[in-house]
Design a protein around this motif. Structure first.
Motif, PDB file in Angstrom:
ATOM      1  N   PRO A  91      20.120  17.009 -13.770  1.00 45.22           N
ATOM      2  CA  PRO A  91      21.327  16.299 -14.203  1.00 45.22           C
ATOM      3  C   PRO A  91      21.059  15.039 -15.016  1.00 45.22           C
ATOM      4  CG  PRO A  91      20.930  15.956 -11.870  1.00 45.22           C
ATOM      5  CD  PRO A  91      19.963  17.008 -12.309  1.00 45.22           C
ATOM      6  N   TYR A  92      19.845  14.492 -14.937  1.00 42.87           N
ATOM      7  CA  TYR A  92      19.514  13.286 -15.693  1.00 42.87           C
ATOM      8  C   TYR A  92      18.206  13.490 -16.443  1.00 42.87           C
ATOM      9  CZ  TYR A  92      22.779  11.345 -12.294  1.00 42.87           C
ATOM     10  OH  TYR A  92      23.873  11.122 -11.500  1.00 42.87           O
ATOM     11  N   ALA A 120      20.269  15.552 -25.975  1.00 44.64           N
ATOM     12  CA  ALA A 120      20.869  15.264 -24.671  1.00 44.64           C
ATOM     13  C   ALA A 120      22.377  15.486 -24.707  1.00 44.64           C
ATOM     14  CB  ALA A 120      20.551  13.833 -24.251  1.00 44.64           C
ATOM     15  N   ASP A 121      23.009  15.099 -25.808  1.00 42.71           N
ATOM     16  CA  ASP A 121      24.452  15.313 -25.946  1.00 42.71           C
ATOM     17  C   ASP A 121      24.788  16.794 -25.910  1.00 42.71           C
ATOM     18  OD1 ASP A 121      24.857  12.619 -26.091  1.00 42.71           O
ATOM     19  OD2 ASP A 121      25.212  12.553 -28.260  1.00 42.71           O
ATOM     20  N   ARG A 139      23.650  15.740 -20.979  1.00 49.16           N
ATOM     21  CA  ARG A 139      22.811  15.037 -20.020  1.00 49.16           C
ATOM     22  C   ARG A 139      22.731  13.551 -20.366  1.00 49.16           C
ATOM     23  NH1 ARG A 139      23.512  19.252 -18.002  1.00 49.16           N
ATOM     24  NH2 ARG A 139      21.985  20.713 -17.131  1.00 49.16           N
ATOM     25  N   PRO A 140      22.893  12.670 -19.373  1.00 49.78           N
ATOM     26  CA  PRO A 140      22.633  11.246 -19.613  1.00 49.78           C
ATOM     27  C   PRO A 140      21.131  11.008 -19.717  1.00 49.78           C
ATOM     28  CG  PRO A 140      23.141  11.613 -17.309  1.00 49.78           C
ATOM     29  CD  PRO A 140      23.328  12.936 -17.996  1.00 49.78           C
ATOM     30  N   LEU A 174      30.512  14.302 -21.878  1.00 47.26           N
ATOM     31  CA  LEU A 174      31.631  14.687 -21.023  1.00 47.26           C
ATOM     32  C   LEU A 174      31.935  13.615 -19.985  1.00 47.26           C
ATOM     33  CD1 LEU A 174      31.135  18.514 -20.430  1.00 47.26           C
ATOM     34  CD2 LEU A 174      32.701  17.349 -21.983  1.00 47.26           C
ATOM     35  N   THR A 175      30.915  12.851 -19.594  1.00 54.86           N
ATOM     36  CA  THR A 175      31.137  11.752 -18.663  1.00 54.86           C
ATOM     37  C   THR A 175      32.028  10.693 -19.300  1.00 54.86           C
ATOM     38  OG1 THR A 175      28.986  12.106 -17.625  1.00 54.86           O
ATOM     39  CG2 THR A 175      30.019   9.956 -17.281  1.00 54.86           C
ATOM     40  N   ILE A 176      31.757  10.415 -20.573  1.00 57.94           N
ATOM     41  CA  ILE A 176      32.570   9.436 -21.299  1.00 57.94           C
ATOM     42  C   ILE A 176      33.996   9.946 -21.448  1.00 57.94           C
ATOM     43  CG2 ILE A 176      32.858   8.249 -23.505  1.00 57.94           C
ATOM     44  CD1 ILE A 176      29.834   8.353 -23.834  1.00 57.94           C
TER      45      ILE A 176
END
Length: 207
Positions: A101-102, A131-132, A136-137, A175-177
């Motif tokens: 996840p990271y 990563a985008d 993934r962050p 997607l988190t943003i």
């Protein structure tokens, strides 16, 4: 093994990645020392032998790559990138692939001869794009007071916390943003609805 396309899909970008081996340890150490010596000396923490041992103890052959010039037999620098399974800056161990996840950009150094010429931005922009696409962050650590802090901030990394000599950053996944923006919008909408439905608001509307 790491995701093949990430390490091979660099055609036309001016750089490429090449695997490292244990025989490269001394060369990896030289690049790291040259890159970090000014900042460590400013903090009174420059200890070459300790820095070398740190590289030896934390060397990840499957996740450490040389950054090479695409057309010249020249090493620009090196990086170590792996996946973590815990939230930012809490994982002590990474996987051999990039499906966690990271993503942890654990090492990212350029030799003095090539630094300041835009290679860092070019490579980091590529990694951020990858990563985008994987949603993934990316986590990074910068030396306190070094120019690397401004460098990462320009590329969208957000301050997390700091220790005695290190500053931790994370670049959120797209997607988190988006989820955060959506949640803020929903919360604002709900607050407006609640205000409109309050007795005072009803009286004003009906009056």
């Amino acid at each position: 093994m790491p995701k093949p396309s990430l390490w091979t899909d660099t055609q036309g970008l001016g750089f490429s990645f090449a695997p490292t081996t244990a025989d490269d340890i001394d060369d990896l150490v030289c690049v790291r020392l040259a890159a970090m010596q000014p900042g460590l000396e400013a903090l009174g923490r420059f200890r070459p032998e300790k820095a070398r041992q740190h590289v030896v103890d934390n060397y990840r052959p499957k996740q450490t790559y040389w950054i090479r010039h695409e057309h010249l037999p020249q090493r620009l620098g090196w990086l170590c990138l792996y996946a973590c399974t815990r939230p930012p800056h809490t994982s002590q161990h990474g996987k051999d692939d990039l499906v966690g996840p990271y993503w942890q950009l654990d090492r990212f150094y350029f030799s003095p001869q090539t630094s300041g010429k835009g290679w860092g931005s070019r490579v980091l922009s590529y990694l951020c794009k990858q990563a985008d696409e994987a949603d993934r962050p990316i986590q990074v650590t910068a030396l306190l007071g070094s120019a690397a802090n401004r460098f990462y901030q320009r590329h969208g990394f957000i301050f997390v916390d700091q220790g005695d000599i290190d500053v931790n950053y994370v670049r959120p996944a797209p997607l988190t943003i988006i989820r955060g923006q959506v949640n803020q919008t929903i919360a604002a909408w709900a607050a407006r609805r609640k205000a409109e439905e309050s007795p005072g608001s009803t009286e004003r509307c009906s009056g």
